[in-house]
Design a protein around this motif. Structure first.
Motif, PDB file in Angstrom:
ATOM      1  N   ALA A 223     -23.321 -18.106  16.215  1.00  0.00           N
ATOM      2  CA  ALA A 223     -22.692 -18.272  15.040  1.00  0.00           C
ATOM      3  C   ALA A 223     -21.621 -19.262  15.444  1.00  0.00           C
ATOM      4  CB  ALA A 223     -21.942 -16.970  14.574  1.00  0.00           C
TER       5      ALA A 223
ATOM      6  N   LYS B 201     -25.680 -13.247  19.038  1.00  0.00           N
ATOM      7  CA  LYS B 201     -25.500 -13.828  17.961  1.00  0.00           C
ATOM      8  C   LYS B 201     -24.174 -14.301  17.353  1.00  0.00           C
ATOM      9  CE  LYS B 201     -27.550  -9.511  16.484  1.00  0.00           C
ATOM     10  NZ  LYS B 201     -27.641  -8.480  15.840  1.00  0.00           N
ATOM     11  N   GLN B 202     -23.420 -13.658  18.121  1.00  0.00           N
ATOM     12  CA  GLN B 202     -21.889 -14.344  17.850  1.00  0.00           C
ATOM     13  C   GLN B 202     -21.943 -15.660  18.625  1.00  0.00           C
ATOM     14  OE1 GLN B 202     -19.093 -11.513  19.231  1.00  0.00           O
ATOM     15  NE2 GLN B 202     -17.700 -11.887  17.646  1.00  0.00           N
TER      16      GLN B 202
ATOM     17  N   PRO C 218     -26.823 -15.839  11.075  1.00  0.00           N
ATOM     18  CA  PRO C 218     -25.485 -16.441  11.757  1.00  0.00           C
ATOM     19  C   PRO C 218     -25.433 -17.855  11.827  1.00  0.00           C
ATOM     20  CG  PRO C 218     -26.345 -14.726  13.206  1.00  0.00           C
ATOM     21  CD  PRO C 218     -27.498 -14.984  12.349  1.00  0.00           C
TER      22      PRO C 218
ATOM     23  N   HIS D 144     -22.543 -19.102   9.397  1.00  0.00           N
ATOM     24  CA  HIS D 144     -21.138 -19.359  10.128  1.00  0.00           C
ATOM     25  C   HIS D 144     -21.466 -20.952  10.694  1.00  0.00           C
ATOM     26  CE1 HIS D 144     -19.515 -15.672   9.822  1.00  0.00           C
ATOM     27  NE2 HIS D 144     -20.600 -14.983  10.469  1.00  0.00           N
ATOM     28  N   SER D 145     -22.665 -21.247  11.046  1.00  0.00           N
ATOM     29  CA  SER D 145     -22.776 -22.654  11.420  1.00  0.00           C
ATOM     30  C   SER D 145     -22.963 -23.703  10.638  1.00  0.00           C
ATOM     31  CB  SER D 145     -24.097 -22.556  12.721  1.00  0.00           C
ATOM     32  OG  SER D 145     -23.737 -21.554  13.600  1.00  0.00           O
TER      33      SER D 145
ATOM     34  N   ASN E  65     -20.459  -8.881  12.219  1.00  0.00           N
ATOM     35  CA  ASN E  65     -19.715 -10.408  12.110  1.00  0.00           C
ATOM     36  C   ASN E  65     -19.524 -11.095  10.798  1.00  0.00           C
ATOM     37  OD1 ASN E  65     -18.671 -12.656  13.362  1.00  0.00           O
ATOM     38  ND2 ASN E  65     -20.669 -13.472  14.281  1.00  0.00           N
TER      39      ASN E  65
END
Lengths: 153, 741
Positions: free
Chosen positions: B219, B215-216, B241, B245-246, B194
């Motif tokens: 994220a 995990k996705q 993550p 990503h967040s 990812n």
């Protein structure tokens, strides 16, 4: 010694820690120091507690255990000249309430600091060293003793 | 290339769909490929099983049993020729093959377990070029004998280069995976997932590939500007993550596994997010054991301090036993209130009536006065009396208040100013009583721990000042500057040994101008030289030299022509030459001003009554008006000195210029009392003949070094030559009468 009142102390240093309100003033001063440090940006809470602790202990070490003599003009012909403020307190009586108060305060401060620094090992070493620096000279066995001639004259 | 198999024949348009459904149920035979027939149908290779099961499946696919749908229908056909599928062998098949060949090579090895195929790994996890096979694989000890050969074969079959074996996760709170590395040098692996790179060591850290979905999901949270706490961060499963990503502002990552902490920081670095993550290492719930022990100890100390500590004085710890107390009480002998004495001197006194001027009335007999220290004859001066009287009328008797407490009059300030200008010093301070001047001045400067070098013959007020100072007093022999220098060198050697102490120790030398107890003059010039060599301060007591020595009566400094600044403090009484009461000190303002708060006699005694102050002012005026009287006084001193020389059995002590001479027995007996009695008899004889002289009185028990008994002669400038010679003659005859008989 209460400010503004007559007293007959040869050396006001002996009783100054028994004055009315001085304990409260002392605790408030520590609190004020802590608040001032907290207000500095970028200082984390644990850093501020450790700073409060070591600044307090440094002040205590200097004013109670390093500086000798008395700021007052005394008629005792320099009796207190080679005594620290701690040794002058209560005419050298041990375990008086002022002495107990001044012994327990740094310990309580140390507990608080340990808690707020999350028992971090580096903070632990620094805080413990500074605590010992103010606790060891308070031992009655070391009254008037200058280990290795430290601060003898 | 081809084989026979049971076939399901369906319309070609539906073949794809049916095959998928069969594959899902596991009825499709993967060894063969689907064949398209010429009549528009397709044959699908299937695994034989109970035909009844087919109906549901085919109904679902949209086909009816034995029903013609246009020209197309479905049927089962046996032993249909199928081409083999283009299927590549699965890793498991390769594994079986590779192991079989190894076993072929080692045919002779015994005890091959019959179920060896079951012991081959069925599941494995791949991380890059490392595979972790499951725990049950190769469980039998049989496999151990093959070693690296076996593992190389396995890695080849699995298409990796390193091999590790899963163990049971250890119950140690760190979830240590217990992975053993079978082949390869280390267990560090990297995995990209990812858009995030994870690196860790499989031997020490857990990583579950199955968590990818979770995990996705993490994220996808929007954590913009938020602070996130990851309670069990590990190597950064969720920390990364959330950071990458967040868009979290800050992640607090708690972790106590030191290995995981290492890889956590590596991963934060690799993904460039370490600046937004604070790692809280260790157990964040509780304190380490050493800390708890220390706290427990401190709490015990507090409890002991609060409840079990009685206050005491450090020096008062010795408790006397009952027996010791009894012994002390038994040993105590009370002193008599009145000491036993055969004829107490205080019952045997002479009475003086009237003023003691040039003449004095002793026991109703008028005598020439050679006993009062009235050197300038001011004691009966009408001018001084008049000045005192007018002052009395103007100011009254006095304030009864100390100088600093409503006790200062203008005449005090005038007198101080006048004394300062006369002595050519910056400032002067007056005391209400002569002896209190020096005995206050010394302890105002010399304190505990300081060193004072003092002449052995200094007078009693000086000795008392020295005692009050609590300093270390080093006595040097009377007027013996060599001895003083020796003591100073000893002190210097001590100071070199302990420079820290030397820095806080002050050094003083205390001397008298003319010694009251001996009549000798202090060798001031040599002393000043010593001062600059050895760094000390000089306190000079001038009670007998002020108003006597020097051309204008300024004392010893003027006599020797020494700058008054070379002497740090000059102190004198005003009760001798000036014929009033009180004393004064003069010197630099820096020194004198200190006494206004530290001179005990100045701070705590009522100020000098104004009439006496005015008398002193008048006396100073008279000195200024008639300075030639000092020359005359010195001549008379010398005359007396010469006149009393050569009296048999007596010796003369004192300098020729001294107004005070001491006549002592040339050969004193062993008994002090007897000597005093002898001298008293001479004094009494002189009084009979009209000459009043006296013994030098001293309080023996208070003197540090009691001077030997002597007759003290004092010169008055008003005495004529004849009177002096007569007095000397009277003394001579009285002495010969008492001593030669």
């Amino acid at each position: 010694m209460e400010v503004g009142t007559a007293h007959s102390e040869v050396n006001p240093n002996t009783r100054i820690m028994n004055s009315r309100g001085i304990w409260l003033t002392y605790v408030l001063a520590i609190g004020l120091l802590h608040v001032v440090l907290l207000s500095i940006p970028f200082f984390s809470v644990s850093l501020v507690w450790t700073l409060t602790n070591i600044i307090h202990n440094m002040g205590m070490y200097i004013f109670l255990h390093t500086v000798k003599g008395t700021p007052f003009e005394t008629p005792d012909q320099g009796k207190a000249r080679l005594l620290t403020h701690w040794e002058q307190m209560d005419y050298g009586m041990q375990f008086t309430s002022s002495r107990k108060f001044l012994t327990i305060t740094p310990i309580i401060l140390y507990f608080l600091t340990s808690f707020y620094t999350k028992y971090d090992s580096l903070h632990f070493v620094i805080n413990t060293a500074s605590l010992m620096a103010v606790l060891i000279p308070k031992l009655p066995q070391l009254h008037g003793v200058r280990i290795f001639g430290i601060n003898k004259y | 290339m081809a084989g026979k198999c049971l076939a399901l024949v369906v319309p070609a348009s539906l073949a794809q769909r049916v095959r998928t459904m069969l594959q899902q149920r596991g009825w499709f035979n993967p060894r063969f490929r689907v064949v398209r027939n010429e009549d528009g149908s397709a044959s699908i290779p299937v695994i034989s099983c109970d035909v009844s099961d087919w109906f549901a499946l085919l109904k679902e696919a949209g086909l009816e049993t034995n029903k013609t749908l246009g020209t197309l229908t479905w049927r089962l056909a046996e032993d249909i020729e199928f081409p083999l599928s283009r299927h590549t062998p699965s890793p498991h098949e390769l594994l079986v093959k590779a192991i079989s060949s190894i076993l072929e090579l080692h045919k002779d090895s015994p005890e091959r377990p019959p179920d060896w195929r079951d012991q081959l790994p069925r599941r494995w996890e791949r991380h890059g070029d490392l595979a972790i096979i499951d725990q049950q694989a190769f469980a039998s000890p049989f496999w151990d004998s093959f070693g690296p050969e076996l593992w190389t074969a396995v890695t080849k079959a699995l298409g990796v280069r390193r091999l590790a074996k899963q163990g049971r996760v250890q119950p140690d709170g760190y979830r240590t995976p217990a992975v053993t590395l079978l082949l390869g040098s280390d267990g560090v692996v990297e995995r990209r997932e990812n858009g995030i790179s994870y690196t860790w060591d499989v031997r020490t850290c857990m990583f579950s590939a199955g968590n990818a979905h979770e995990k996705q999901r993490a994220a996808m949270w929007d954590c913009t500007g938020e602070t996130v706490c990851d309670m069990y961060a590990g190597i950064g499963y969720f920390t990364l993550p959330v950071l990458v990503h967040s868009r979290a502002k800050l992640v607090l990552a708690c972790e106590w596994n030191p290995n995981a902490l290492h890889w956590l920081s590596v991963n934060l670095q690799q993904n460039g997010v370490s600046n937004r993550c604070r790692i809280l290492p260790g157990d964040n719930r509780k304190a380490p054991a050493y800390h708890l022990l220390l706290e427990a100890f401190l709490i015990i100390c507090i409890i002991r301090l609060l409840f079990f500590s009685k206050s005491y004085r450090p020096l008062d710890r010795t408790q006397l036993t009952q027996a010791e107390e009894e012994e002390l009480i038994r040993e105590w002998q009370p002193e008599p209130l009145v000491p036993a004495h055969p004829s107490p001197p205080y019952l045997n006194y002479r009475v003086v009536s009237g003023a003691a001027g040039k003449f004095v009335t002793v026991d109703n007999r008028e005598c020439l006065n050679l006993s009062s220290l009235n050197f300038l004859g001011f004691l009966e001066s009408p001018r001084i009396k008049a000045a005192a009287l007018s002052s009395l009328r103007k100011y009254g008797v006095g304030t009864c208040g100390p100088r600093g407490f409503y006790g200062t009059f203008d005449v005090h300030l005038q007198l101080e100013e006048k004394l300062a200008s006369m002595m050519a010093t910056q400032e002067a301070i007056i005391y209400a009583y002569g002896p209190s001047a020096i005995s206050s001045a010394i302890p105002a400067y010399a304190k505990r721990g300081d060193v004072v070098f003092a002449d052995m013959a200094v007078n009693l007020p000086m000795q008392q000042g020295l005692a009050a100072s609590r300093s270390n007093v080093r006595w040097f022999r009377h007027n013996d500057l060599d001895h003083l220098e020796m003591l100073l060198q000893e002190q210097a050697a001590d100071d070199r040994k302990n420079p820290k102490k030397a820095r806080v120790v002050r050094r003083f030398v205390v001397v008298e101008g003319i010694y009251l107890n001996t009549g000798n003059v202090c060798p001031l010039p040599e002393l000043v030289q010593l001062k600059y060599r050895h760094n000390f301060r000089i306190f000079l007591e001038e009670s007998l030299s002020f108003g006597v020595l020097g051309d204008t009566g300024r004392g010893l400094t003027e006599h020797f022509g020494i700058k008054v600044e070379d002497v740090d403090l000059i102190c004198s009484t005003m009760e001798n030459s000036l014929a009033t009461i009180g004393g004064f000190c003069c010197g630099r303002s820096f020194i004198i001003d200190h006494q206004r708060l530290s001179g005990q006699g100045y701070c705590f005694s009522a100020s000098l009554p104004p009439l006496l102050t005015s008398a002193a002012l008048e006396a100073l005026d008279m000195i200024e008006e008639k300075p030639e009287m000092f020359k005359e006084l010195r001549e008379k001193c010398r005359l007396l000195y010469d006149s009393v020389q050569g009296i048999p059995e007596l010796s003369v002590g004192g300098a020729p210029i001294s107004p005070v001479l001491h006549i002592r027995l040339a050969e004193p007996s062993q008994s002090r009392e007897r000597d005093i009695a002898t001298l008293e008899a001479i004094v009494e004889s002189c009084a009979q003949e009209g000459v009043a002289i006296t013994l030098a009185r001293c309080i023996e028990k208070d003197e540090v070094f009691p001077p030997s008994p002597s007759i003290r002669l004092a010169v008055n400038v008003e005495l004529t030559q004849e009177e002096i010679q007569k007095a000397a003659a009277v003394l001579r005859s009285a002495a010969s009468r008492h001593l030669l008989e």
